[in-house]
Design a protein around this motif. Structure first.
Motif, PDB file in Angstrom:
ATOM      1  N   GLU A  97       0.981  -1.046  -0.069  1.00  0.00           N
ATOM      2  CA  GLU A  97      -0.019  -0.060  -0.115  1.00  0.00           C
ATOM      3  C   GLU A  97       0.853   1.471   0.064  1.00  0.00           C
ATOM      4  O   GLU A  97       0.739   2.292  -0.658  1.00  0.00           O
ATOM      5  CB  GLU A  97      -0.974  -0.012   1.087  1.00  0.00           C
ATOM      6  N   TYR A  98       2.162   1.317   0.560  1.00  0.00           N
ATOM      7  CA  TYR A  98       2.998   2.380   0.757  1.00  0.00           C
ATOM      8  C   TYR A  98       3.438   2.759  -0.728  1.00  0.00           C
ATOM      9  O   TYR A  98       3.491   3.902  -0.857  1.00  0.00           O
ATOM     10  CB  TYR A  98       3.920   2.076   1.616  1.00  0.00           C
ATOM     11  N   LEU A  99       3.755   1.619  -1.326  1.00  0.00           N
ATOM     12  CA  LEU A  99       4.281   1.830  -2.741  1.00  0.00           C
ATOM     13  C   LEU A  99       3.164   2.350  -3.636  1.00  0.00           C
ATOM     14  O   LEU A  99       3.613   3.456  -4.409  1.00  0.00           O
ATOM     15  CB  LEU A  99       4.798   0.523  -3.326  1.00  0.00           C
ATOM     16  N   ARG A 100       2.122   1.730  -3.615  1.00  0.00           N
ATOM     17  CA  ARG A 100       0.917   2.494  -4.371  1.00  0.00           C
ATOM     18  C   ARG A 100       0.473   3.863  -4.193  1.00  0.00           C
ATOM     19  O   ARG A 100       0.300   4.531  -4.795  1.00  0.00           O
ATOM     20  CB  ARG A 100      -0.199   1.442  -4.161  1.00  0.00           C
ATOM     21  N   HIS A 101       0.758   4.074  -2.791  1.00  0.00           N
ATOM     22  CA  HIS A 101       0.300   5.341  -2.325  1.00  0.00           C
ATOM     23  C   HIS A 101       1.467   6.361  -2.868  1.00  0.00           C
ATOM     24  O   HIS A 101       1.064   7.345  -3.416  1.00  0.00           O
ATOM     25  CB  HIS A 101       0.569   5.296  -0.873  1.00  0.00           C
ATOM     26  N   LYS A 102       2.667   6.069  -2.746  1.00  0.00           N
ATOM     27  CA  LYS A 102       3.798   6.716  -3.573  1.00  0.00           C
ATOM     28  C   LYS A 102       3.421   7.143  -4.986  1.00  0.00           C
ATOM     29  O   LYS A 102       3.691   8.370  -5.391  1.00  0.00           O
ATOM     30  CB  LYS A 102       5.216   6.486  -3.258  1.00  0.00           C
ATOM     31  N   VAL A 103       3.012   6.058  -5.414  1.00  0.00           N
ATOM     32  CA  VAL A 103       2.709   6.394  -7.114  1.00  0.00           C
ATOM     33  C   VAL A 103       1.415   7.077  -7.366  1.00  0.00           C
ATOM     34  O   VAL A 103       1.481   8.088  -8.199  1.00  0.00           O
ATOM     35  CB  VAL A 103       2.772   4.923  -7.811  1.00  0.00           C
ATOM     36  N   LYS A 104       0.517   6.798  -6.666  1.00  0.00           N
ATOM     37  CA  LYS A 104      -0.910   7.074  -7.227  1.00  0.00           C
ATOM     38  C   LYS A 104      -1.500   8.596  -6.549  1.00  0.00           C
ATOM     39  O   LYS A 104      -2.186   9.290  -6.970  1.00  0.00           O
ATOM     40  CB  LYS A 104      -2.109   6.129  -6.855  1.00  0.00           C
ATOM     41  N   CYS A 105      -0.829   8.787  -5.151  1.00  0.00           N
ATOM     42  CA  CYS A 105      -1.258   9.981  -4.670  1.00  0.00           C
ATOM     43  C   CYS A 105      -0.001  10.866  -4.335  1.00  0.00           C
ATOM     44  O   CYS A 105       0.472  10.885  -3.260  1.00  0.00           O
ATOM     45  CB  CYS A 105      -1.938   9.892  -3.108  1.00  0.00           C
ATOM     46  N   ASP A 107       0.792  14.034  -4.434  1.00  0.00           N
ATOM     47  CA  ASP A 107       0.360  15.299  -3.434  1.00  0.00           C
ATOM     48  C   ASP A 107      -0.406  15.176  -2.276  1.00  0.00           C
ATOM     49  O   ASP A 107      -0.963  16.000  -1.715  1.00  0.00           O
ATOM     50  CB  ASP A 107      -0.157  16.375  -4.434  1.00  0.00           C
ATOM     51  N   TRP A 108      -0.234  14.136  -1.703  1.00  0.00           N
ATOM     52  CA  TRP A 108      -0.884  13.858  -0.638  1.00  0.00           C
ATOM     53  C   TRP A 108      -0.032  14.204   0.737  1.00  0.00           C
ATOM     54  O   TRP A 108       1.406  14.074   0.736  1.00  0.00           O
ATOM     55  CB  TRP A 108      -0.904  12.188  -0.147  1.00  0.00           C
ATOM     56  N   GLU A 109      -0.317  15.076   1.507  1.00  0.00           N
ATOM     57  CA  GLU A 109       0.412  15.915   2.630  1.00  0.00           C
ATOM     58  C   GLU A 109       0.411  15.242   3.826  1.00  0.00           C
ATOM     59  O   GLU A 109       1.345  15.389   4.497  1.00  0.00           O
ATOM     60  CB  GLU A 109      -0.187  17.343   2.607  1.00  0.00           C
ATOM     61  N   GLU A 110      -0.577  14.548   4.473  1.00  0.00           N
ATOM     62  CA  GLU A 110      -0.697  14.280   5.739  1.00  0.00           C
ATOM     63  C   GLU A 110       0.254  12.947   5.671  1.00  0.00           C
ATOM     64  O   GLU A 110       0.458  12.320   4.827  1.00  0.00           O
ATOM     65  CB  GLU A 110      -2.047  13.651   5.961  1.00  0.00           C
ATOM     66  N   PRO A 111       0.747  12.799   6.937  1.00  0.00           N
ATOM     67  CA  PRO A 111       1.902  11.515   7.083  1.00  0.00           C
ATOM     68  C   PRO A 111       1.142  10.237   7.114  1.00  0.00           C
ATOM     69  O   PRO A 111       0.014  10.070   7.148  1.00  0.00           O
ATOM     70  CB  PRO A 111       2.346  11.806   8.589  1.00  0.00           C
ATOM     71  N   ILE A 112       1.630   9.191   6.617  1.00  0.00           N
ATOM     72  CA  ILE A 112       1.244   7.930   6.374  1.00  0.00           C
ATOM     73  C   ILE A 112       0.989   7.141   7.984  1.00  0.00           C
ATOM     74  O   ILE A 112      -0.065   6.551   8.003  1.00  0.00           O
ATOM     75  CB  ILE A 112       1.868   7.301   5.631  1.00  0.00           C
ATOM     76  N   ARG A 113       2.004   7.517   8.638  1.00  0.00           N
ATOM     77  CA  ARG A 113       1.968   7.085   9.930  1.00  0.00           C
ATOM     78  C   ARG A 113       1.437   8.194  10.752  1.00  0.00           C
ATOM     79  O   ARG A 113       2.108   9.127  11.235  1.00  0.00           O
ATOM     80  CB  ARG A 113       3.050   6.603  10.518  1.00  0.00           C
ATOM     81  N   GLN A 114       0.154   7.847  11.467  1.00  0.00           N
ATOM     82  CA  GLN A 114      -0.347   8.784  12.390  1.00  0.00           C
ATOM     83  C   GLN A 114      -0.475   8.115  13.772  1.00  0.00           C
ATOM     84  O   GLN A 114      -1.546   7.340  14.168  1.00  0.00           O
ATOM     85  CB  GLN A 114      -1.761   9.348  12.078  1.00  0.00           C
TER      86      GLN A 114
END
Lengths: 294, 236
Positions: A97-105, A107-114
């Motif tokens: 999911e992390y890899l897909r997140h980097k590719v697909k989104c 300009d996502w600004e919030e941190p992945i680990r909250q």
């Protein structure tokens, strides 16, 4: 299932049993046998492939590849299975999911680990949260196959590594004397001969793999042991049309017979395979076959 | 023709938006009457009915997922489903990791079931499900605790003599008491802070929606009706 099953409280004996054994819950139980068999059918060759890769890497003349191969077998064999299954599947899923997140989104600004939470954008979810339940189940199943393949691949790598070393060195020297390259000698001489040395170890692994399937429920896949426990447990008349006491003994006896039958069939098949592989080999087994034939 | 295309694409878009609201509800499916698997193999029980009603009121599309109790919190925080609705008592310890909605059942005492009504609890072996408030309570008292993965096994342990008593939610034990000579003890323990839905700490919006839905069910009395129907706890 059957038309006479509408009011089970009036039924008795075999008719009751025929209705009881065909409830939706039982059908899920029977389906889980298929799940387990399919899992084994996919996992065994995949694990063997991982093992072959690991063993070849561990024997490689390129140092980093060798370190990778040796590290893989040493680490995976050293960590308890259950820790692997609990930790690894969640970690693997998050990595994807992390890899897909980097590719697909991007300009996502919030941190992945909250804090404790792991949050990726909706489009990076795997599978998408809009996907039907069967997609989720298939995905979980494939993660399970991958985890099993990695764990059992490490053991298989160790077995194959030993088997490769067991092929008499003179065979390789002769091959090279005939002018074969290193690669040719490996594929034409070593690989065909190593199986006879690997089979006892691999057959052990297969037996362990058959019995390791209950670990599936840790991965969210409902396997036969889960359903046997669920179906065998006491059920109160308030929640079912088929109340019964603690029947886990019967269900688990059935599983016992299934597993024993399955391992027995495996043994027979493996024995035949062993006979075939021994044929014409420069081992005591091969020698015995030759003498018996003459 | 153009209009038709426009209409279909608009429909497809709205369908896409609606589908984005699928909320995956995680439950254990082994804790009657709260949640269990019925004869058809579907999740059923108090929380099934409650969850479906809450989703309807919050205008969410919900899907049910079964998960092992032991890994139910890790799978929530890593995003495999969006809520836990599995008879989970609200405790400070859990609240540090996940968030809870307001409780949908009031805090109820936990009860004991044993074969012998005069069992001396302090010197007895007591069974409880692992990672529950009951297990934590017995450990705190310094009594002898045996833990099991599922509620069913805790009761089975008392039946076969492995444990002398089991501590669990009273509503769950009500379903087994009277069978095979099991009796409920007089003594109860006031532990736990009501049962609520668990959500990721970062999911404040979803939590607000469910909070509002629970509140509306409390206000119009339908929550009490559900509690009475399934006999899960005392009423509000």
């Amino acid at each position: 299932m059957f038309s006479y099953c509408t009011d089970p409280s009036t039924l008795e004996g075999l008719t009751w049993l025929s209705c009881y054994l065909t409830t939706g819950k039982h059908l899920s139980f029977y389906a889980s046998f298929v799940t387990v068999l399919v899992l084994l059918a996919i996992t065994a060759p995949t694990a063997l492939l991982f093992g072959f890769g690991g063993a070849t890497a561990a024997r490689s003349r390129i140092a980093p590849l060798r370190w990778f191969g040796k590290g893989y077998t040493a680490i995976v064999r050293g960590v308890p299975d259950i820790a692997f299954f609990l930790f690894f599947v969640i970690a693997l899923d998050q990595a994807f999911e992390y890899l897909r997140h980097k590719v697909k989104c991007p300009d996502w600004e919030e941190p992945i680990r909250q804090g404790n939470d792991f949050i990726v954008c909706q489009a990076a979810k795997l599978p998408l949260s809009t996907a039907p339940q069967w997609v989720h189940e298939t995905y979980g199943f494939l993660l399970a196959v991958l985890t099993f393949a990695i764990v059992f691949g490490a053991f298989a790598a160790n077995v194959l590594y030993g088997a490769m070393n067991a092929v008499p060195h003179a065979q390789m020297e002769t091959a090279e004397a005939y002018g074969m390259s290193h690669r040719q000698a490996f594929w034409r001489i070593m690989v065909p001969q190593m199986w006879v040395y690997a089979l006892p170890g691999l057959s052990n692994l297969w037996m362990v793999l058959i019995k390791a399937t209950p670990l599936l429920f840790l991965l969210g896949v409902e396997d036969i042991v889960y359903w046997a426990r669920e179906l065998g447990g006491t059920v109160n008349p308030r929640f079912t049309d088929y109340p019964h006491g603690d029947w886990r003994l019967y269900y688990f006896t059935f599983l016992l017979i299934f597993y024993l039958g399955f391992t027995r069939v495996s043994e027979i098949v493996l024995e035949r395979l062993m006979k075939k592989l021994t044929h014409g080999q420069a081992t005591t087994g091969g020698e015995a076959q030759r003498k018996a034939a003459a | 023709m153009k209009k038709l295309i426009l209409a279909t694409s608009a429909l497809a878009l709205t369908a896409g938006f609606a589908a984005a609201d699928v909320v995956r509800m995680g439950t254990e499916g082994a804790y009657a009457p709260w949640n269990f698997v019925n004869d058809k193999g579907e999740i059923d029980g108090f929380e099934r009915e409650l969850g479906d009603e809450l989703c309807k009121r919050a205008e969410l599309e919900c899907e049910w997922v079964k998960n092992d109790w032991d890994s139910i919190i890790p799978n929530l925080v890593s995003g495999n489903y969006d809520t836990i609705i599995a008879g989970m008592s609200i405790t400070d310890e859990r609240d540090e990791v996940i968030d809870f909605t307001q409780p949908y059942t009031p805090p109820d005492p936990s009860a004991y079931v044993a074969m012998d009504p005069d069992v001396d609890l302090e010197n007895a072996v007591i069974a409880a499900q692992a990672a529950t408030i009951q297990a934590a309570f017995i450990a705190e008292q310094g009594w002898t605790l045996v833990e099991f993965a599922t509620p069913e096994e805790t009761v089975a342990a008392v039946r076969n003599g492995e444990a002398d008593a089991v501590l669990a939610d009273k509503s769950y034990l009500d379903t087994v008491v009277g069978t095979d000579g099991l009796v409920m003890l007089e003594r109860t323990e006031a532990i736990g802070g009501g049962v609520g839905m668990g959500l990721r700490e970062s999911d404040g919006e979803l939590r607000a929606k469910f909070d509002a839905a629970i509140q509306s069910m409390k206000d119009d009395g339908s929550l009490n009706e559900l509690i009475a129907k399934w006999e899960v706890s005392s009423q509000w």
